[in-house]
Design a protein around this motif. Structure first.
Motif, short mmCIF file in Angstrom:
data_model
loop_
_atom_site.label_atom_id
_atom_site.label_comp_id
_atom_site.label_asym_id
_atom_site.label_seq_id
_atom_site.Cartn_x
_atom_site.Cartn_y
_atom_site.Cartn_z
N UNK A 1 32.65 -2.01 2.95
CA UNK A 1 33.19 -2.01 1.59
C UNK A 1 34.24 -3.10 1.42
N UNK A 2 35.08 -3.26 2.44
CA UNK A 2 36.14 -4.27 2.34
C UNK A 2 35.56 -5.68 2.31
N UNK A 3 34.55 -5.93 3.13
CA UNK A 3 33.95 -7.27 3.15
C UNK A 3 33.22 -7.56 1.84
N UNK A 4 32.56 -6.54 1.28
CA UNK A 4 31.90 -6.70 -0.03
C UNK A 4 32.92 -7.01 -1.12
N UNK B 1 53.98 -5.19 9.95
CA UNK B 1 52.53 -5.26 10.01
C UNK B 1 52.01 -6.06 8.81
N UNK B 2 51.45 -7.21 9.09
CA UNK B 2 50.85 -8.05 8.05
C UNK B 2 49.34 -8.05 8.26
N UNK B 3 48.63 -7.31 7.44
CA UNK B 3 47.18 -7.17 7.61
C UNK B 3 46.44 -8.35 6.99
N UNK B 4 45.52 -8.92 7.78
CA UNK B 4 44.64 -9.97 7.25
C UNK B 4 43.74 -9.35 6.19
N UNK B 5 43.28 -10.14 5.22
CA UNK B 5 42.49 -9.58 4.11
C UNK B 5 41.28 -8.75 4.53
N UNK B 6 40.63 -9.13 5.62
CA UNK B 6 39.41 -8.41 6.00
C UNK B 6 39.69 -7.11 6.73
N UNK B 7 40.92 -6.89 7.17
CA UNK B 7 41.26 -5.70 7.95
C UNK B 7 41.25 -4.46 7.06
N UNK B 8 41.09 -3.29 7.70
CA UNK B 8 40.95 -2.04 6.92
C UNK B 8 42.11 -1.08 7.15
N UNK C 1 45.66 -5.70 12.93
CA UNK C 1 46.01 -6.41 11.70
C UNK C 1 45.11 -7.60 11.40
N UNK C 2 44.37 -8.07 12.40
CA UNK C 2 43.46 -9.19 12.20
C UNK C 2 42.10 -8.83 12.80
N UNK C 3 41.54 -7.75 12.28
CA UNK C 3 40.36 -7.12 12.86
C UNK C 3 39.12 -8.01 12.76
#
Length: 462
Positions: A454-457, A411-418, A243-245
């Motif tokens: 793609x997620x980081x972009x 599960x709370x995914x951090x914004x950068x996680x996929x 979740x915090x990759x």
């Protein structure tokens, strides 16, 4: 991410939400006056009627929770604000209906209660009012802010890139619901371990009954079994990575043996014919009807089940919510109950009645409104409030009890996680029999690097 504490207590607490607060600063003619201290609670605000008649439009996803709570909100809010008319628009397709409206900025509601994924989409792109300050500082009638009234996990889930664009709507346990009378008549006990579940399944099959049913058109209903396995087999450290990759964990993370174990639980259910034949063709209400007819002993489902099917439940039918039991080789040897934060309430930036919309959401977060939500829907909101004296069913009580008796998982995914499965819809692929658990893992490992890029972009663009 993982919690073991009272989420909703019969005697004291509950989870959920639908809360919003007014921002400080200059307002319209109908904005409630400030106190001398510069602060004002919602109860004080509600005593001041609107000077200028206005109509606010409230759109909401009308699914398992129905529309009774929104009708109650409309009636009560209009009584507190005589100059305000609340116009409701509910639809099972509201998530799809609002997307083009929000993108074009036309015919948008003043308040929207929809899927929480849109908060992360619309907030950073400027389509929602930023109410971070209100969330953290506006006082409710009990003297607490929304932040102070909600669970830590709820607060984390509402933050998007450092800002808060909405309020949580509802929360629901998602476990395994079983037919109580069928179990009692056959002398079956709900299992405490996955090995006991395997034994129970064989007993049920021997009676000519399907152990499980699920909606094949919506395979995500089986996800609670898989993600519980991720915690049970991987522990909290694994879920923290998921979740915090971090970039250096890609793609190795998605080849972790934890996935093989967790997805293997679902694969086992398919291979060993745990599901009612024909489940793949069913939608959610069809699968739930088969369960209510006694054609399956158990169904992966959520706390909304009873309210969604209230007109179809046979007289005398009794069902109970239960957790996902652990296997003998699990790292976390505890039964787990996933808790979903379902939807959010937000204010589109294009609204022409933002201040009144804020007051509406603020009223929707009061203890009175929270209690009424539980009473009318049999479900919980994501805030702490008393449920003493409420008329709630045995199923609702069981849904409450599992959140207090077993380890909770959100599960709370951090914004950068996929996400859990970046290469394919893992549950659809495995449940359909088209892919094995290992196939899914291989696809995820292969897809992860590009998905990460793609997620980081995307985040940089926002």
């Amino acid at each position: 991410m993982v919690k073991k504490k009272t989420v909703l207590s019969l005697a004291a607490l509950a989870i959920g939400s639908s809360v919003f607060a007014g921002c400080a600063g200059k307002g319209t003619d109908n904005e409630p006056a400030q106190t001398k201290s510069g602060e004002q609670t919602q109860s004080e605000a509600s005593q001041k009627p609107s000077k200028v008649p206005e109509t606010i439009k409230v759109a909401f996803f009308q699914g398992g929770y129905g529309d009774s709570w929104f009708k109650w909100l409309k009636s009560e809010f209009e009584a507190k604000y005589p100059g305000v008319t609340v116009e409701l628009e509910g639809s099972p397709k509201m998530n799809d209906i609002l997307q083009p409206r929000m993108n074009s900025g036309t015919n948008v509601p003043d308040v929207a209660f929809v899927d929480a994924s849109f908060m992360k989409m619309w907030g950073p792109s400027g389509k929602l009012v930023d109410f971070t300050d209100a969330y953290k500082n506006e006082k409710l009638p009990n003297g607490k802010t929304i932040e102070q009234s909600a669970d830590v996990l709820v607060n984390q889930s509402m933050e998007v890139l450092g800002k808060i664009y909405g309020v949580p709507w509802a929360a629901s346990p998602r476990g395994i619901v079983y037919n109580v009378k069928m179990f009692e008549q056959n002398g079956w006990q709900y299992p405490k371990t996955w090995e006991e579940m395997e034994q129970l399944v064989e007993k049920i099959k021997a009676k000519g009954i399907a152990p499980f049913i699920y909606p094949g058109k919506y395979p995500g209903y089986v996800q609670p079994i898989g993600i519980s396995g991720l915690l049970q087999y991987g522990g909290t450290e694994f879920l923290e990575k998921l979740t915090n990759t971090k970039e250096d964990q890609i793609p190795v993370l998605y080849g972790d043996k934890t996935f093989q174990k967790a997805y293997g639980m679902v694969e086992q259910m398919v291979k060993n014919k745990w599901f009612l034949e024909g489940s793949l063709a069913l939608n959610h209400t069809e699968s739930q009807m088969e369960f209510l007819r006694g054609n399956a002993a158990m169904i992966p489902n959520g706390g909304w089940l009873e309210n969604e099917m209230k007109d179809s439940i046979p007289e005398g039918f009794v069902m109970r919510m239960a957790p996902i039991p652990p296997a003998a080789d699990a790292v976390v040897k505890e039964s787990v109950i996933p808790v979903d934060l379902l939807g959010f309430g937000g204010i589109p930036s294009a609204s022409k009645h933002i201040e009144t919309a804020k007051q509406f959401l603020l009223f929707a977060s009061t203890e009175e409104a929270n209690r009424k939500f539980t009473e009318l829907t049999g479900s919980a909101k994501a805030m702490k409030y008393s449920v003493d004296g409420l008329k709630i069913s045995d199923f609702t009580k069981s849904s409450i009890e599992v959140t207090t008796a077993y380890k909770n998982l959100t599960l709370n995914y951090a914004p950068q996680s996929i996400g859990e499965s970046p290469g394919v819809d893992a549950y659809a692929a495995i449940l359909s029999g088209q892919k094995s658990a290992q196939d899914v893992i291989d696809m995820n490992v292969k897809a992860a690097p590009q998905k990460w890029k793609e997620k980081q972009d995307e985040l940089k663009a926002k």
